[in-house]
Write an enzyme that holds these catalytic residues in place. Structure first.
Site, PDB file in Angstrom:
ATOM      1  CG  HIS A 161      -2.078   1.154   1.275  1.00 52.27           C
ATOM      2  ND1 HIS A 161      -1.372   1.952   1.895  1.00 52.27           N
ATOM      3  CD2 HIS A 161      -3.424   1.069   0.908  1.00 52.27           C
ATOM      4  CE1 HIS A 161      -2.986   3.456   1.848  1.00 52.27           C
ATOM      5  NE2 HIS A 161      -4.129   2.140   1.487  1.00 52.27           N
ATOM      6  CG  ASP A 190      -0.002  -2.039   6.301  1.00 54.87           C
ATOM      7  OD1 ASP A 190      -0.625  -2.190   6.844  1.00 54.87           O
ATOM      8  OD2 ASP A 190      -0.012  -1.716   4.803  1.00 54.87           O
ATOM      9  CD  GLN A 250      -7.403  -3.701   4.847  1.00 58.37           C
ATOM     10  OE1 GLN A 250      -8.726  -4.014   4.635  1.00 58.37           O
ATOM     11  NE2 GLN A 250      -7.911  -2.483   3.355  1.00 58.37           N
ATOM     12  CE  LYS A 308      -8.021   0.838   5.886  1.00 59.80           C
ATOM     13  NZ  LYS A 308      -8.385   1.176   5.218  1.00 59.80           N
ATOM     14  CB  CYS A 314      -3.442   3.619  -1.686  1.00 59.55           C
ATOM     15  SG  CYS A 314      -4.564   4.693  -1.100  1.00 59.55           S
TER      16      CYS A 314
HETATM   17  C1  LIG Z   1      -3.126  -2.406   3.550  1.00 57.64           C
HETATM   18  C2  LIG Z   1      -3.515  -0.937   3.867  1.00 57.64           C
HETATM   19  N1  LIG Z   1      -2.449  -0.409   4.408  1.00 57.64           N
HETATM   20  C3  LIG Z   1      -2.211   1.161   4.816  1.00 57.64           C
HETATM   21  C4  LIG Z   1      -3.726   1.820   5.009  1.00 57.64           C
HETATM   22  C5  LIG Z   1      -3.600   2.919   5.322  1.00 57.64           C
HETATM   23  O1  LIG Z   1      -5.163   2.890   6.561  1.00 57.64           O
HETATM   24  P1  LIG Z   1      -4.861   4.223   6.861  1.00 57.64           P
HETATM   25  O2  LIG Z   1      -5.416   5.383   5.500  1.00 57.64           O
HETATM   26  O3  LIG Z   1      -6.416   4.489   7.939  1.00 57.64           O
HETATM   27  O4  LIG Z   1      -3.464   5.185   7.704  1.00 57.64           O
HETATM   28  C6  LIG Z   1      -4.628   1.118   4.300  1.00 57.64           C
HETATM   29  C7  LIG Z   1      -5.929   1.756   3.972  1.00 57.64           C
HETATM   30  O5  LIG Z   1      -5.763   1.833   3.147  1.00 57.64           O
HETATM   31  C8  LIG Z   1      -4.224  -0.679   3.390  1.00 57.64           C
HETATM   32  O6  LIG Z   1      -5.649  -1.170   3.104  1.00 57.64           O
END
Ligand SMILES: Cc1ncc(COP(=O)(O)O)c(C=O)c1O
Lengths: 426, 142
Positions: free
Chosen positions: A142, A219, A222, A245, A384
């Site tokens: 991401h 990370d 998810q 989430k 993203c």
């Molecule tokens: C795999 C992953 N990493 C990071 C993020 C970033 O999360 P956040 O926008 O809550 O910082 C997301 C969600 O958008 C994600 O799906």
């Protein structure tokens, strides 16, 4: 109507906890909160972007504001003490949820996964990385980690490397072995891909990182919302996730870090709340995790975060995972009925609860607009993961992602709505 | 249910499926390309001016992308001939939604106005007012 078997979770009871699922959509969006002209039932399949918030969590936040709203760690007065206890306990609760035996000292509250990633990149990466060092990521990373490490690498002269994703959407572990070498200081990998749905072998990758003396950062944006996670079983050095989430409020996330490592790290943000003692010349830092939580923290959100974790634990994370997998497989099977749909990532019986796809000859943005007109909320774009989409050879995809309150009927509604788009563009 | 749609009315779908003035002009006065990086929409507009150097005579487009962006480009190629460069310059988002005849949701406005933006930037480059290689609309975060 298909014959419907039951679900691993009590979907009807869960749905009753989420008033928003009862609303209709389709009216004027310029007046948020006024729904008089909405007429289309909502089918919410954008849970990987953000999940909804059950009444229990909203109630916990309301109780905080009505009952003991106050700044933490500052006042000797009663309200401040109550707020401090609640906020500190929330750290312990979240730590327990992910198997961090060090409790609050190993869990820093942040704004979200992105900030957790940046915290380590700035507090550790800027100091520790330099020319000749490498940070190993995956091609399915991401932007939260990809862009962060890419930019820190630029600042420090370190190199970034990406573990290849194969045609089935899985990591090429042979390639990982080649990439993770003595130059590697950090292996930063996504646990469950928010685009492919792949569940990555993070424990194995952490082992590979440790063999060369590197840290492993997972990370979990998810994964924590959708399955039991034990950061110690994975042996992650750092682990990040977001409250919004997983039934929690926005504005709060967490960084897990092994105690010894966090102890060694310098703060990332300076200011009040994070200091022990300050003179005009110098300052010393508070204990963990407060050293990393400068300024007035998200107190109500922290309380809500803990309530969200309680809510999920009541359902049971094994059940949450089973429900996710059931819906992912059902969606995968239904979408593969059509030759004009291309699905990205591994097969239906081996993925997290989301499916990203494209419908031949209908641009993802057109598709999502048409689905939206029928009340089906999905996401279109690159989610993203722009470099991954480049690799897949598409500018955008459409993603349906599921959570504890979703049903097979909602996936059927998605498939019907896709059919409308298909007819319109035929 | 029928296949009605608020945004994808017949006119839009017709222009998308049967784009007008699609292709390239043989000797355009100016030509310009632009994209919406977040959607992958791309549009190239060829514009041929009359001898007065001000009146648009012919327009053609080529490109790739969502129905809204492509239909909007197609309609614009019919709309522009006969207007002047200053009239083109004055066109705003409302003119485009009016031309399209449907309500475009805020998230999709970028797609709808891409062709106009490309034509306007092409004209400005032609007039020597700006120097850019390509038009890029603001990249939304998705
Ligand atoms: C795999 C992953 N990493 C990071 C993020 C970033 O999360 P956040 O926008 O809550 O910082 C997301 C969600 O958008 C994600 O799906």
């Amino acid at each position: 109507m298909r014959v419907q078997e039951s679900y691993p979770v009590d979907v009807d009871a869960i749905r009753a906890d989420f008033p928003i699922l009862q609303r209709k959509v389709g009216g004027d969006i310029s007046t948020p909160g006024e729904h008089d002209d909405d007429d289309t039932p909502l089918v919410y399949l954008d849970n990987a972007a953000t999940s909804h918030t059950p009444e229990q969590v909203v109630d916990a936040i309301v109780d905080y504001y009505h009952g003991y709203n106050s700044n933490v760690h500052r006042g000797i007065h009663h309200l401040s003490q109550e707020a401090s206890v609640a906020y500190e306990n929330a750290h312990d609760r979240v730590a327990e949820f992910i198997g961090a035996s060090g409790g609050r000292e190993e869990v820093v509250f942040t704004k979200n996964t992105t900030e957790s990633m940046n915290l380590v990149a700035y507090a550790w990466g800027l100091d520790e990385l330099g020319p000749g060092d490498s940070v190993v990521m995956t091609e399915m990373e991401h932007h939260a980690s990809l862009v962060t490490w890419q930019q820190i690498a630029k600042k420090t002269g370190a190199e970034v490397r990406y573990i290849r994703v194969d045609d089935d959407g899985r990591l090429d572990m042979e390639h990982a072995k080649e990439l993770i070498d003595d130059s590697t200081k950090m292996v930063s990998v996504v646990h469950v891909s928010n685009t492919l749905g792949t569940v990555n072998p993070v424990a194995e990758l952490a082992d590979m990182a440790h063999e060369v003396g590197a840290y492993a950062f997972v990370d979990g944006a998810q994964s924590v919302p959708t399955r039991p996670v034990d950061v110690e079983a994975i042996d992650a050095d750092f682990f990040a996730f977001s409250g919004h989430k997983m039934c929690g409020p926005t504005g709060i996330g967490a960084l897990y870090g092994k105690r010894d490592i966090l102890d060694e790290m310098q703060p990332y943000l300076y200011g009040g709340e994070m200091i022990r003692s300050v003179t005009y010349e110098d300052s010393t830092w508070e204990d963990l995790p407060w050293k990393f939580e400068a300024g007035t923290p998200p107190i109500a959100q922290g309380v809500g975060f803990a309530a969200a974790v309680d809510y999920l634990d009541d359902i049971g994370m094994e059940n949450v995972q089973a429900h996710e997998e059931l819906l992912a497989e059902y969606a995968y099977d239904r979408l593969t009925e059509f030759d004009d749909i291309e699905i990205y990532g591994p097969p239906g019986d081996d993925r997290g609860g989301l499916v990203a796809f494209n419908l031949d000859s209908v641009h993802a943005h057109d598709l999502s607009s048409i689905l939206n007109e029928q009340g089906v909320a999905i996401r279109a774009g690159d989610h993203c993961t722009q470099p991954l989409h480049d690799k897949l050879g598409v500018a955008a995809s459409t993603r349906a992602s599921f959570y504890i309150y979703n049903t097979r009927e909602e996936i059927d509604a998605l498939v019907d709505a896709i059919d409308t788009a298909r007819e319109l563009f035929a | 249910m029928g296949i009605g749609s608020d945004m994808y009315r017949q006119q839009i779908m017709d222009h998308y499926k049967n784009p007008r003035n699609h292709g390239r002009l043989e000797s355009p006065t100016f030509t310009h390309t632009g994209e919406n990086p977040s959607c992958g929409d791309t549009i190239t507009m060829d514009v041929q001016l009359a001898d007065d150097g001000e009146t648009i005579e012919r327009v053609a487009f080529s490109g790739d992308g969502c129905a809204i962006s492509q239909a909007s480009a197609s309609m614009l190629t019919q709309r522009l001939p006969g207007t002047t460069l200053s009239e083109l310059e004055a066109m705003d988002t409302d003119d485009i939604t009016e031309m399209l005849g449907v309500d475009i949701s805020p998230m999709r406005i970028k797609c709808a106005v891409l062709a106009r933006q490309v034509a306007q930037d092409g004209a400005k480059i032609h007039d020597g007012e700006i120097e850019i290689e390509q038009t890029k609309t603001e990249d939304g975060d998705d």
